[in-house]
Structure formats: structure tokens, C-alpha cells
Design a protein around this motif. Structure first.
Motif, PDB file in Angstrom:
ATOM      1  N   MET A 164       0.834  -1.210   0.000  1.00 35.87           N
ATOM      2  CA  MET A 164       0.000   0.000   0.000  1.00 35.87           C
ATOM      3  C   MET A 164       0.865   1.256   0.000  1.00 35.87           C
ATOM      4  O   MET A 164       0.584   2.219  -0.703  1.00 35.87           O
ATOM      5  N   LEU A 215       0.318   3.123  -3.240  1.00 35.43           N
ATOM      6  CA  LEU A 215      -0.827   3.996  -3.020  1.00 35.43           C
ATOM      7  C   LEU A 215      -0.402   5.294  -2.340  1.00 35.43           C
ATOM      8  O   LEU A 215      -0.624   6.372  -2.863  1.00 35.43           O
ATOM      9  N   VAL A 259     -20.352   7.218  -4.748  1.00 31.74           N
ATOM     10  CA  VAL A 259     -18.906   7.459  -4.761  1.00 31.74           C
ATOM     11  C   VAL A 259     -18.222   6.678  -5.889  1.00 31.74           C
ATOM     12  O   VAL A 259     -17.377   7.212  -6.601  1.00 31.74           O
ATOM     13  N   LEU A 260     -18.628   5.415  -6.060  1.00 29.22           N
ATOM     14  CA  LEU A 260     -18.000   4.640  -7.138  1.00 29.22           C
ATOM     15  C   LEU A 260     -18.363   5.219  -8.510  1.00 29.22           C
ATOM     16  O   LEU A 260     -17.559   5.187  -9.434  1.00 29.22           O
ATOM     17  N   VAL A 279     -13.878  12.335  -2.524  1.00 29.36           N
ATOM     18  CA  VAL A 279     -14.269  10.932  -2.367  1.00 29.36           C
ATOM     19  C   VAL A 279     -13.980  10.443  -0.946  1.00 29.36           C
ATOM     20  O   VAL A 279     -14.841   9.865  -0.272  1.00 29.36           O
ATOM     21  N   LEU A 280     -12.757  10.721  -0.468  1.00 24.98           N
ATOM     22  CA  LEU A 280     -12.395  10.274   0.879  1.00 24.98           C
ATOM     23  C   LEU A 280     -13.239  10.982   1.925  1.00 24.98           C
ATOM     24  O   LEU A 280     -13.625  10.393   2.933  1.00 24.98           O
ATOM     25  N   PHE A 322     -16.512   9.260   2.198  1.00 17.08           N
ATOM     26  CA  PHE A 322     -16.399   8.002   2.924  1.00 17.08           C
ATOM     27  C   PHE A 322     -16.161   8.237   4.411  1.00 17.08           C
ATOM     28  O   PHE A 322     -16.636   7.468   5.244  1.00 17.08           O
ATOM     29  N   VAL A 327     -16.302   0.935   6.279  1.00 13.50           N
ATOM     30  CA  VAL A 327     -16.111   0.771   4.843  1.00 13.50           C
ATOM     31  C   VAL A 327     -16.282  -0.695   4.464  1.00 13.50           C
ATOM     32  O   VAL A 327     -16.855  -1.040   3.441  1.00 13.50           O
ATOM     33  N   PHE A 352     -18.911  -2.508   1.699  1.00 16.04           N
ATOM     34  CA  PHE A 352     -18.513  -3.350   0.584  1.00 16.04           C
ATOM     35  C   PHE A 352     -18.948  -4.804   0.756  1.00 16.04           C
ATOM     36  O   PHE A 352     -18.557  -5.658  -0.004  1.00 16.04           O
ATOM     37  N   LEU A 371      -8.207   0.878   1.476  1.00 14.84           N
ATOM     38  CA  LEU A 371      -8.236   2.113   0.682  1.00 14.84           C
ATOM     39  C   LEU A 371      -8.372   1.921  -0.833  1.00 14.84           C
ATOM     40  O   LEU A 371      -9.087   2.681  -1.476  1.00 14.84           O
ATOM     41  N   PRO A 372      -7.697   0.933  -1.424  1.00 15.57           N
ATOM     42  CA  PRO A 372      -7.814   0.807  -2.886  1.00 15.57           C
ATOM     43  C   PRO A 372      -9.256   0.622  -3.363  1.00 15.57           C
ATOM     44  O   PRO A 372      -9.541   0.853  -4.524  1.00 15.57           O
ATOM     45  N   LEU A 373     -10.155   0.227  -2.452  1.00 16.94           N
ATOM     46  CA  LEU A 373     -11.550   0.071  -2.853  1.00 16.94           C
ATOM     47  C   LEU A 373     -12.208   1.418  -3.117  1.00 16.94           C
ATOM     48  O   LEU A 373     -13.154   1.505  -3.882  1.00 16.94           O
ATOM     49  N   VAL A 374     -11.740   2.455  -2.426  1.00 19.56           N
ATOM     50  CA  VAL A 374     -12.453   3.727  -2.506  1.00 19.56           C
ATOM     51  C   VAL A 374     -11.735   4.782  -3.351  1.00 19.56           C
ATOM     52  O   VAL A 374     -12.362   5.731  -3.799  1.00 19.56           O
TER      53      VAL A 374
END
Lengths: 274, 266
Positions: free
Chosen positions: A13, A17, A205-206, A253-254, A257, A266, A270, B109-112
Motif C-alpha cells: 500500500m 498507493l 462514490v463509485l 471521495v475520501l 467516505f 467501509v 462493501f 483504501l484501494p476500494l475507494v
């Protein structure tokens, strides 16, 4: 000790990321000569086409979410009324597109929705319309494709929640003299509301981040934010402005959420897919 | 609820449900016949049948080689994301410190985060360090996307497992890794397996990251498909799509079977 076990996953991550996003944040404050600036952000506000694209993205996501909520709620509710074997089949039919590549489905919609496609043939053949409708390479096609992709995300959590609702509660409400509508609103809807809310947020959001569907079914006419970012980087190599858009996009987006995360984790949002 | 609704309104509701289900399934059903069409356009139903698009797929290197890349990539992604995802799920499940909640959130996190943002960020980094186009760089990127799915399914498996069993094994002299492998893992294997399937499908279906970082010899099949759908429609897409549909059908059936056995699937 235990934390060490999560280290490899966290390292992935961090490298793929956190570092890339941090770079984008840094890039968004740098101009083409390498000096620090906020011009990339002030330009965002001044750029009319960008503002248009942002509103388009949000509107598109809102409409898709609304359709998914209404259609998904209806379907999930209908499934709970079915006999057991029919429930299993219906859920499998919802899962089928879920497991099929989004790209494959986008292709299928291209086939179905085109001018001489199946849908138009049926519509014209049954004299519902006099000439073929423009269903693809525009906003309508994009919306259909997006709803198709997002609908299962709505149906699964809703179905799970509705199954847990005790029918005796409604019988009690009706028996005590409440109207059917009142009973639905106060007993049924209120108990399925958390899942509906989670589904709505997830779908919204998606939907904001969609790229493939608008790019193909929109035929270049539906310029959503994701496409602006892609074009800026791939075509114009405009890293500064692209990063600034990306950073704002990510923050919204964050932020969404984070607000929802206060009520629901979260992971639970999902749940449908895992 | 069943008795609360009149028969007539229930039939109406079923009819609506049928239409919605038709809407969901129709695109998947359309793909197969298209793959056997003799036409070079998007005619449906096909004017005549042929195998030319399959033949084209298996003879044009752009197509079958990119499919091979995608399959290898998905396999490698499963092999890496499963152990690290399950290890992380184990840590998150057993850790009591607040830190572990943060770890879990970080891994989800990669989901969002919208994929376009991940794509340009990773693209930039890969260009900077000269790693663009390398197979391993793709595997790493897809692993990042797959880890959340492995963690979620792993966690749901661990939640339905009684951790005391592992404690017992350890108190009887088994080491912690030994106890995990011999006692815990066999009982959560359904969840692990469905996590693996999610990882595989996530990698195989991924498009947006691939558009940026799957370059040169390591172009993925979804990237080739995307290009062909956007620019000029090559019916070979239908052949590839139907192969993918058959593949995902098998995976879906498989997951449902696992799900029924362990209650860990979707």
C-alpha cells in the motif's frame, strides 16, 4: 509482533498507493518551471470547461444512484417475497453480471443499444417509436451502462437487510390499524434504511470515478472528471493541472467516505462484494 | 410479508422483478452469439455463423499474447496477494490495539480511491524509477488492488472461526505458525479460496491501471479490448468476451459453491 504480519501488505500500500498519491499532491503545487505555486488550483476555478465536467460527473453519479436505489430496492424486495428456489435463481442472475468483466458488458451494451441494435429493433418493430432512438454514444448510453454495473452493489446489501426484517412487526402494525403505506414507511423502510443509505453512498462514490463506461458508451461526448485527468496526462502531459484535479477529486471521495464511516465501516459498505 | 400483499400486486411486482433481472442478464447473453457472427459489424442477431473471430484471436499475436500476459498476471497476483492479505487479516483480527483498526482501513483504501488517480500516480512513479513496462511492476500494482478483497474475505472467515481452538493447539505445544497452518487455515480455507478468486478476477478485469502501465510486451488483453472498443470495433472483442464470460461463469459457480459450504462468499 502481530503487527509485523500486516507489514508486507502495508508495504505494498505504501509503495503503490501512499507514495504515488503523495507525489501527485506535490506535483499539484509545482508549475512547469519547477517552482512552487498554487496556480494549478486557481486555474481549476477559472477553467469553465473543467467546472462543466465536474458538474456533469456529479449529476451523472446522482442520477445513476437514484435509478439504482429505486430499481434495486424494488428488485431486492421482490426477491424476498419469492419462494426459496426462485430466490436462489434470482440472486444468481444478479451475481452473473457482477462477475462479468465491466468491459465485456460495455461491449454488449454497444451491441444492444446502437441505432440498428436489438433494443431499437424491438421499439420500432412494436411501433412504440417511429424511428430508432439515439441510445448510445451519449449520456443515455453511459447512464444505462453505469446503472447496469452498479445495480448489484445496491441489491445484495438491501436483500440481506430485508431478509432480517420480521414480518410479524408489520402484521402487528396493520393489526393495530395503521395503513399499508404507513406500515411500509415506519416499519419496513426504517429497518432497511441503513443498508439503503450504505448502498446509495457506495454507488454514488463509485460512480464518480467511472472511466471505461463514459469513455466507450459516451462516445467522447460525456467528459467526466476521470476522462479529463486521463486526457491531461496522456495527451497533454499536463501533470500540474491533472494532479490538482486528482487531489481535489480524491479529497471529495475520501471526505464522503469519512462522513459515512462514522455510521458504517467501509468494510460493511462493501459487504455485497465480499 | 408474503401474506400481507394481495396476489395481484405480488404478480405485478414479480413482473417488474423479471424485467429488472432481464436487464441485468441480457448483456451477458448477447455476447456469446456475437462471437460466432460472420459479420464484421455489430449486427444482432448475427446474419450467419462463423468461427472467424476465434480464429483471428488465436492467430493474431496482439490478441492471444495479451491474453497470456493477463492470465499470467492474474495468477501471479493471486500468489502474492493471498499470503500477504491473509497474514494481514490474521493480524487485524487478533490485534486489540487501536492501531489495527487503522491498518485495516489502510488496507481497504484501494476500494475507494478512483482508479484513474491510482493509475496516473503509479504511472508517474514507474516512469521516474524506470520500471514502466516490467512484468513485476504490473504484478505489484494488481496486488495492491487485490489485497482489500483478500483481507475482507479472510476477515469474514476468521470471524466465524473460534480462535480458542488455536489457543488449545498452542497450549498443547504447537507453535503459533504451526497452529495456524494446522488448525485455523483448514477451517477458513473456503474464505481464503473465495479471496483468491476475487484477486484473480480483479486482476483479470482491470483496465484503467493497465491503460497507463501495461505497455510494450506486457500489454494486457483488457487494454487491447478497450482500444478496439473505443477506436474501431473489432469483432474479435466478442470472441475474447465470450471466453471471459465462460471463465467468470465458472468462477461464479465455484464461489457460490464455496459460499454455501462456509457462508463466507457473497
Amino acid at each position: 509482533m502481530l503487527a509485523l504480519l500486516s507489514l508486507p501488505a502495508l508495504a505494498v500500500m505504501a509503495a503503490l498507493l501512499f507514495v504515488p498519491v503523495a507525489w501527485l499532491v506535490a506535483l499539484s503545487f509545482i508549475d512547469e518551471h519547477g517552482s512552487v505555486t498554487i496556480a494549478n488550483y486557481s486555474r481549476l476555478l477559472a477553467d469553465g470547461s473543467l467546472f462543466k465536467s465536474m458538474t456533469l460527473t456529479v449529476q451523472l453519479a446522482l442520477v445513476v444512484t437514484l435509478i439504482c436505489a429505486v430499481v434495486g430496492y424494488t428488485l431486492a424486495y421482490a426477491i424476498t417475497l419469492m419462494p426459496r428456489w426462485l430466490q436462489t435463481i434470482s440472486l444468481a442472475l444478479v451475481a452473473l453480471p457482477f462477475w462479468t468483466s465491466a468491459l465485456v458488458r460495455t461491449y454488449a451494451w454497444l451491441v444492444l443499444l446502437q441505432r440498428k441494435g436489438v433494443i431499437n429493433k424491438i421499439l420500432v418493430g412494436s411501433d412504440l417509436v417511429s424511428e430508432p432512438l439515439h441510445l448510445v454514444h451519449n449520456l443515455v448510453g453511459t447512464m444505462i451502462g453505469m446503472v447496469h454495473i452498479m445495480l448489484p452493489f445496491m441489491v445484495f446489501p438491501l436483500y440481506a437487510a430485508m431478509q432480517r426484517i420480521d414480518a410479524d412487526l408489520m402484521r402487528a402494525s396493520l393489526g393495530l390499524g395503521a395503513s399499508v403505506f404507513y406500515t411500509f414507511r415506519r416499519v419496513y423502510l426504517s429497518q432497511s434504511l441503513p443498508s439503503l443509505a450504505a448502498g446509495i453512498i457506495l454507488v454514488f462514490v463509485l460512480s464518480l470515478g467511472f472511466y471505461i463506461t463514459p469513455a466507450i458508451l459516451g462516445g467522447g461526448r460525456v467528459m467526466v472528471i476521470a476522462m479529463i485527468i486521463e486526457r491531461d496526462v496522456n495527451l497533454h502531459l499536463n501533470w500540474g493541472p491533472a494532479s490538482a484535479i486528482a487531489v481535489l477529486f480524491l479529497l471529495s471521495v475520501l471526505g464522503l467516505f469519512a462522513i459515512v464511516g462514522r455510521f458504517l465501516s467501509v468494510e460493511r459498505i462493501f459487504q455485497g462484494r465480499a | 410479508m408474503q401474506q400481507l400483499i394481495s396476489l395481484r400486486s405480488r404478480i405485478a411486482l414479480y413482473a417488474v422483478a423479471f424485467l429488472i433481472l432481464l436487464f441485468l442478464v441480457l448483456p451477458v447473453l448477447v455476447v456469446m452469439p456475437m462471437a460466432f457472427s460472420s459479420s464484421r459489424y455489430l449486427d444482432f442477431p448475427p446474419p450467419d455463423w462463423s468461427l472467424r473471430w476465434f480464429e483471428r484471436f488465436f492467430t493474431k499475436p496482439d490478441w492471444y499474447e495479451s491474453m497470456l500476459v493477463s492470465l499470467k498476471l492474474a495468477l501471479a497476483t493471486v500468489l502474492i496477494s493471498t499470503p500477504i492479505g491473509i497474514a494481514a487479516a490474521y493480524a487485524v483480527h487478533n490485534g486489540e490495539h487501536r492501531l489495527f483498526r487503522w491498518i485495516r482501513n489502510a488496507l481497504l483504501l484501494p476500494l475507494v480511491v478512483p482508479h484513474v488517480i491510482l493509475a496516473i500516480g503509479i504511472f508517474y512513479i514507474y516512469v521516474r524509477i524506470g520500471w514502466l513496462g516490467d512484468f513485476a511492476s504490473l504484478v505489484l500494482a494488481h496486488t495492491m488492488l487485490a489485497v482489500p478483497f483478500v483481507v475482507t474475505t479472510g476477515l469474514s472467515g476468521l470471524r466465524s472461526f473460534d480462535m480458542n481452538q488455536e489457543m488449545v493447539a498452542r497450549s498443547l505445544g504447537c507453535s503459533r505458525p504451526g497452529a495456524f497452518l494446522r488448525v485455523t487455515l483448514p477451517q477458513i480455507k473456503g474464505s481464503v479460496l473465495s479471496g483468491m478468486l476475487f484477486a484473480f478476477v480483479t486482476s483479470l478485469d482491470e483496465v484503467v491501471l493497465g491503460l497507463f502501465i501495461a505497455v510494450g510486451y506486457n500489454t494486457t488483453v483488457t487494454k487491447v479490448m478497450f482500444g478496439s472498443l473505443r477506436d474501431e470495433i473489432d469483432p474479435t472483442v466478442a470472441a475474447v468476451s465470450s471466453l471471459l464470460v465462460i471463465g467468470s461463469l465458472m468462477i461464479a459457480v465455484f464461489t457460490m459453491m464455496i459460499g454455501r459450504g462456509t457462508k463466507a462468499g457473497s
